[in-house]
Design an enzyme around this catalytic site. Structure first.
Site, PDB file in Angstrom:
ATOM      1  N   TYR A 175       0.632  -1.532   0.143  1.00 40.99           N
ATOM      2  CA  TYR A 175      -0.017  -0.136  -0.190  1.00 40.99           C
ATOM      3  C   TYR A 175       0.885   0.803  -0.336  1.00 40.99           C
ATOM      4  CZ  TYR A 175      -3.097   4.028   1.370  1.00 40.99           C
ATOM      5  OH  TYR A 175      -4.200   4.632   1.447  1.00 40.99           O
ATOM      6  N   ARG A 219       2.459   8.664  12.811  1.00 38.25           N
ATOM      7  CA  ARG A 219       2.074  10.363  13.488  1.00 38.25           C
ATOM      8  C   ARG A 219       0.416  10.542  13.254  1.00 38.25           C
ATOM      9  NH1 ARG A 219       3.501  15.003   9.525  1.00 38.25           N
ATOM     10  NH2 ARG A 219       1.656  14.206   8.833  1.00 38.25           N
ATOM     11  N   ARG A 232     -10.030   5.085   6.032  1.00 40.42           N
ATOM     12  CA  ARG A 232      -9.193   4.000   5.793  1.00 40.42           C
ATOM     13  C   ARG A 232      -8.464   3.817   7.123  1.00 40.42           C
ATOM     14  NH1 ARG A 232      -8.289   1.152   1.159  1.00 40.42           N
ATOM     15  NH2 ARG A 232      -8.459  -1.189   2.626  1.00 40.42           N
ATOM     16  N   PHE A 292      15.926  19.735  -1.714  1.00 41.83           N
ATOM     17  CA  PHE A 292      14.173  19.287  -1.765  1.00 41.83           C
ATOM     18  C   PHE A 292      14.560  17.892  -1.475  1.00 41.83           C
ATOM     19  CE2 PHE A 292      11.802  16.711  -4.271  1.00 41.83           C
ATOM     20  CZ  PHE A 292      10.436  17.401  -4.581  1.00 41.83           C
TER      21      PHE A 292
END
Length: 421
Positions: A175, A219, A232, A292
């Site tokens: 996932y 978190r 979910r 970045f």
């Protein structure tokens, strides 16, 4: 990454950490400068304005990239935000949602396409998605192909998990690959397309995304479990079922000990990706691309250090203070800074490990691997410490000076505001 919405930081926090003041001021000025850099063309103005609304911190970080790459990363982010908005909207029936997710990579080529869903700024993004498509069509072909490929793969992955629960840690990794690892792969493709970087391996690019995504999932436990309508959850059953019967049981005070043990298990799982992240960043050549990439990764290891063994994850919001975030943004310039930050935050996490924790041995092993990598870099003597080991030793004179500076700053800003009125 941490959001910078709102004021520069509370006065109390600045008084407690006076060395935060200058980095916070620089961050505020950078944010204002970024707002002034928004292009004038309507579609680009919409894209950069929307970027600031859906992720102010990300909007700030990409400003340092070269123009072509910055535009590509901006559109890449907004396209994936729109895709994510479709996935997250629980009011959309599955039979409607899945075909949209599967075909989203084709919709980005059609300036006439839009699909109304989401709330607040995300609804605006979806209702006026034609601006994003128009801007996308102006990108170089290599940028378009990279964005199209990742959007197609992510949409298919999201569609797969609409009807699939996260049962095992393999499901969890899969996932996170679809929603974040692919972002890492896409960014690597964009960096390569810009001509400034070699193409990183898919494995390392995936780990960069997984490290950030797993940190966010850890978190955001309380926010996600309390969301109405119920969102979910993606904590894998293979981990949480060792501690409680239902995932929501972790938030109840009577389960605090088990909840913290489960949390520590999740953090230990996330630490698997830290060494890969260091390897990926050490190969970057372009300073703007490096910064970045590096800032979010440092924020991730810092957030994991704060969350570890911390029951407050199940009671409220645990995040790095804005002043520390500002320091990370200001001080992260070279790989030695990254090694130093990872070393400091890993030491902080290691100091919190309880030898009685069920995963203590595994946690310490993973931390020792990270610490060894940082030591072996030979750059730790150059690091700027992000962590105050004890309360700052400041006197009343310093506080008075700080208040004088604040007074002058606020007077200046007020005068400017009056003149504008």
């Amino acid at each position: 990454m941490i959001s910078f919405d709102g004021e520069m930081g509370s006065l109390g926090a600045i008084v407690k950490h006076p060395d935060d003041f200058y980095p916070l001021l620089k961050l505020k000025m950078a944010a204002r400068h970024a707002e002034k850099q928004i292009p004038s063309e309507p579609h680009w103005a919409f894209c950069y304005t929307m970027l600031q609304k859906v992720s102010r911190s990300f909007a700030l970080v990409i400003q340092q990239l070269g123009t072509d790459l910055r535009n590509a990363v901006c559109i890449f982010y907004l396209v994936l935000r729109a895709l994510d908005t479709v996935e997250d909207d629980t009011s959309i029936p599955t039979e409607v949602k899945v075909p949209i997710l599967m075909a989203f990579h084709r919709h980005i080529y059609d300036p006439d396409w839009h699909f109304s869903c989401g709330t607040k700024d995300y609804k605006v993004l979806m209702d006026e998605f034609h601006h994003v498509s128009t801007a996308f069509l102006e990108l170089g072909r290599s940028y378009q192909e990279a964005i199209e490929d990742i959007t197609m793969r992510m949409g298919a992955g999201m569609a797969k998990f609409i009807c699939k629960e996260v049962e095992t840690t393999d499901d969890y990794d899969e996932y996170c690959h679809y929603v974040a690892g692919l972002v890492g792969l896409g960014l690597s493709k964009l960096f390569h397309a810009s001509g400034t970087e070699d193409l990183a391996s898919d494995y390392l690019s995936n780990s960069m995304g997984l490290f950030l995504q797993k940190t966010n999932i850890i978190r955001d436990y309380l926010e996600d479990i309390n969301e109405i309508p119920k969102s979910r959850m993606f904590w894998p059953r293979q981990i949480w079922s060792k501690y409680v019967n239902k995932l929501e049981d972790l938030k109840y005070e009577e389960n605090s000990i088990k909840a913290v043990q489960c949390l520590n298990d999740m953090v230990t799982n996330a630490l698997l990706h830290a060494e890969d992240a260091l390897t990926y960043m050490s190969a970057l050549r372009d300073p703007a691309i490096f910064k970045f990439c590096a800032i979010p990764q440092i924020m991730a290891i810092g957030t994991l250090a704060l969350c570890y063994n911390n029951v407050e994850v199940f009671r409220g919001v645990v995040k790095m203070r804005r002043g520390l975030t500002a320091k990370v943004i200001d001080r992260t310039k070279t790989m030695s800074d990254v090694y130093g930050a990872f070393f400091d935050f890993s030491c902080m996490l290691k100091s919190k490990v309880d030898k009685n924790d069920p995963n203590a041995t595994k946690t310490l092993s993973r931390l020792d691997t990270i610490l060894k990598t940082c030591r072996d870099s030979g750059t730790l003597n150059k690091r700027k410490s992000y962590i105050v080991k004890s309360e700052p030793n400041y006197n009343s004179a310093m506080v008075v000076v700080l208040f004088i500076i604040l007074g002058i700053l606020f007077a200046y800003l007020s005068a400017n505001r009056s003149m504008n009125i």
